[in-house]
Design an enzyme around this catalytic site. Structure first.
Site, PDB file in Angstrom:
ATOM      1  CG  ASP A  38      -6.239  -3.081  -4.119  1.00 11.84           C
ATOM      2  OD1 ASP A  38      -7.056  -2.206  -3.758  1.00 11.84           O
ATOM      3  OD2 ASP A  38      -5.026  -3.024  -3.841  1.00 11.84           O
TER       4      ASP A  38
ATOM      5  CG  HIS B  14      -5.481  -1.870  -0.502  1.00 12.37           C
ATOM      6  ND1 HIS B  14      -4.705  -1.582  -1.604  1.00 12.37           N
ATOM      7  CD2 HIS B  14      -4.980  -1.130   0.515  1.00 12.37           C
ATOM      8  CE1 HIS B  14      -3.781  -0.691  -1.262  1.00 12.37           C
ATOM      9  NE2 HIS B  14      -3.924  -0.397   0.018  1.00 12.37           N
TER      10      HIS B  14
ATOM     11  CB  SER C 154      -0.955  -0.059   1.201  1.00 11.78           C
ATOM     12  OG  SER C 154      -1.922   0.969   1.118  1.00 11.78           O
TER      13      SER C 154
END
Lengths: 360, 360
Positions: free
Chosen positions: A307, A340, A144
Site C-alpha cells: 500500500d 491499497h 480506506s
C-alpha cells in the site's frame, strides 16, 4: 424496512471542525433480513469512490462494489446477517454533499459545503442507525476512507459496536499521504474549468480531475502490479513523443482518469481528499493514544504490504497501540500486488478472515 | 583549454529513434588541470534539473550542484583529476534543446524538437570529448538521468571509458516509473497555457509545470523523510479547506513547484521526461542482456533503498546481470531517507566510495 431509502433529518448537524449543516440526508441500502435486530446487523462504511450499493439486491440487481464479499452464502452472508450501508457524507452518491441543495439558499452547496472529517461521516452513520432503529451493531466494516470511518465510529460510539474490521486505513494521516493528495487537489484547482469551485452543474474541471485520479490509481495499486501487467516497451508504431500515449500503462491511466472524471464531482473530491488528510483519532485530545483508546471493542486491523497511499506501518502502529493497552486486536499484513485496492480484489484472502471474525 | 565554453558542431547529429538534428551545441565546464590527458579525466553527466555547473570554479564561483563532491581536496579531487561536464541535450542549460534556434527556420524548436533518448545524450557527451581532444576517460559518473547516460555511454563506447559510477539509474525504464512521469506530463499538457506546446517564449504552463514538479519532489524523496520532517498536524489557525495550504508539507511542495516552474521550460521537461521513459540498454537488440553486456568496464552501481522513482531493485537487476556475465561490479544499496535524491545529500556516504573506486 425498505431495502433502500433516503433518510432526511431536518435538524442541525454539528461538525467536528466547528459549524454545522442545517440538515442532513443519507441514502442507504440494506440486505438480508432487514428487520433483524442490531446484534445481527453489520454496517459497512464505503470508501471515497463507492456508493451505498455494496452488493446487488432486489431493488438494484447490478453488482455492487463488494459483490464478491456480501450476499447470500457469501463471506459476509446475508442469509445470516442484516447488512446496512449508507452513502458517505460528502460523496456524490445521494447523501449530503457539495451537490446537495443548500437550504440557506443559493442552489447547490458547491465549494461552500463545510469541511468535514471522517468523524462527521461516522456520526452520519450513527444517525442512519438511529433512524433504522438500531442501537448497537454486531460489526462495523470498512476499507480506506471507510476504514477510517469505522475507527472513528468505534471511538465515538464504543457502546454501539461489538467488533470492527478496518482495512488499509490510518488512525492519523501522515505528511507522506497529504503530499500525494495535495498534488491531485492542485491539479484540480489549477484547471481553469474549476473556476474557483464555482463551475456550472454537470461541468467542471474534468481534465484536472482526471490527473488527480491518474495519480490516485497509481497510489491505489502497486509498482509490482504495473510492472507485471503492462508492456515494458513503447508502442512499436511510434512516434515516441511526450504528446502521445506511448506506453500501455499510459492508456490504462488515461482511461481510468477519464472514467472517474465523468462520474465524480470536483468539489466532492476536494472535500473528501481533505477529509482524509484530517483523519485523526487524537483530534481534540492531549495525546493521540487518548483518542485511540476510546476504541474498546475487538478490532481486526488489516494492512497491505504494497500500500503506497496508507502504508501497512500505519495500521501496525494502531494495532500495537491498542494491543499495548489490553485491547483485543487481530492484525495482519496482506501481501498483495494490488496494494491499497486489495480489498476490492483479494476476496479469497479477506473473505474467510472477515467471516470468522464476525463469528468469533 | 578554457574552463567553460560552448561547442557548436555544424554536422548532422543522428538520433537513436531516427531523424537527426541539423547541428548540435554543447555547453561545458571543466575543473582541475584542464590540459590533463584522458586517463586523468572524469566526465560527469548531469540529471534532468542540473546544468554543467557541477562545482564552483574560476569562471563561476557560485556553488555547483555537486559542490560537496567535486573540487580541490574533495572526494572527486580536482587537484588529482580533470573533471569535465557537459549540459545535457534537451535541458534548458545551454546545450541544444527545445529552447535552441531551429536552423531550419521558424525560431525556437519548441515542441518540434525531435524526441531524444539517453543514448543520444551519451553520444553528445562523446562529441564533447572529441572536441576537447579526449579519446578515453578514466571514469564516467552520473546519477538519475545522469546515471542512465553513463550506462549508455559505457555500452556505446566501451573503448572510451575505464570505469563507471551509475547511481539511482535504470538499464530499462519500467511501467511503474512511466506511470508516475505520465501524471506530471499530463498536468503540464492540460494546462491551457501549454497551448499545445506553442506558448510564447518566457511564458508557458507554469501551473502545470509546478504540479509536475510537486509530484517529482515526492518521488525524489521518501515518505519517511516527509513524515520525519514535517508537522503531522494542520495549521492551527485553519480554515481546514482543500483550497488553503493547511499542512506544512503542502507549503513545501508549493514552494518547490513554483521555483522549478520559473526556472525550467515545459517543452524541455516533456522531452526529458519521455527521454527517461525511453531508457533501454536493450533497444535495438534481440535481448536486453545483449544490450547490457556491451558494458565491459568495471561498474559501480548504487541504488537507494527508499527510491520510489527508480527502485533499488532495478539497479540490483542490472548489477546481477553484469556480474553473471563476469563483469566487475561493485553494487551497494544505500539506506537513506532522501530516496532518489540521496546523491545530492549523502556526500559522506558516496564520497569515500566514489573516491576509492576512482583509484581502484
Amino acid at each position: 424496512m425498505p431495502e433502500t431509502g433516503h433518510i432526511r433529518v431536518d435538524e442541525e448537524f454539528p461538525l467536528a471542525l466547528g459549524g454545522s449543516l442545517p440538515e442532513v440526508g443519507i441514502t442507504f441500502e440494506q440486505w438480508g433480513d432487514v428487520d433483524a435486530p442490531g446484534d445481527r446487523t453489520i454496517v459497512i462504511m464505503p470508501a471515497l469512490s463507492a456508493s451505498a450499493h455494496v452488493s446487488s439486491g432486489v431493488a438494484d440487481p447490478t453488482p455492487g462494489w463488494w459483490e464478491a464479499m456480501v450476499g447470500p452464502g457469501r463471506w459476509i452472508d446475508t442469509d445470516q446477517w442484516r447488512v446496512v450501508a449508507g452513502a458517505i457524507l460528502g460523496a456524490p452518491f445521494g447523501s449530503s454533499s457539495p451537490l446537495s441543495e443548500n437550504v440557506h439558499g443559493g442552489g447547490q452547496w458547491g465549494r461552500d459545503f463545510p469541511q468535514i472529517t471522517p468523524a462527521d461521516q461516522a456520526r452520519c452513520h450513527a444517525l442512519m442507525l438511529d433512524h433504522l432503529g438500531i442501537e448497537r451493531v454486531h460489526a462495523a466494516i470498512g476499507a480506506s476512507l471507510g476504514g477510517m470511518q469505522v475507527l472513528q465510529f468505534a471511538a465515538m460510539y464504543p457502546e454501539r459496536v461489538s467488533r470492527i474490521v478496518s482495512i488499509s486505513a490510518t488512525g492519523k494521516t501522515t505528511p507522506g499521504t497529504v503530499a500525494l493528495r495535495r498534488v491531485g487537489r492542485n491539479a484540480i484547482m489549477n484547471d481553469p474549468d474549476f473556476a474557483d469551485g464555482r463551475y456550472a452543474g454537470g461541468k467542471g474541471p474534468l481534465r484536472g480531475l482526471a490527473v488527480a485520479r491518474e495519480l490516485g490509481t497509481i497510489c491505489y495499486r502497486s509498482r509490482d502490479e504495473f510492472n507485471q501487467r503492462f508492456s515494458w516497451d513503447p508502442d512499436p508504431e511510434g512516434p515516441f513523443t511526450p504528446h502521445k500515449l506511448t506506453y500501455e500503462v499510459e492508456r490504462y491511466l488515461a482511461h481510468q482518469g477519464e472514467r472517474f472524471a465523468n462520474m465524480f464531482d470536483a468539489n466532492c473530491y476536494l472535500l473528501l481528499s481533505r477529509c482524509m488528510d484530517l483523519m485523526d483519532l487524537g483530534a481534540g485530545f492531549d495525546l493521540y493514544a487518548d483518542g485511540v483508546l476510546r476504541i474498546r471493542c475487538p478490532s481486526m486491523i488489516i494492512g497491505v504490504d504494497r500500500d503506497m497511499l496508507i502504508p501497512a506501518s500505519e495500521q501496525q502502529h494502531l494495532a500495537h497501540l491498542l494491543q499495548s493497552h489490553g485491547r483485543e486486536v487481530h492484525f495482519e499484513i496482506l501481501p498483495s500486488l494490488f496494494g491499497h485496492d486489495a480489498f476490492l480484489k483479494e476476496h479469497e484472502w479477506f473473505g474467510p478472515r472477515v467471516r470468522d471474525w464476525l463469528q468469533a
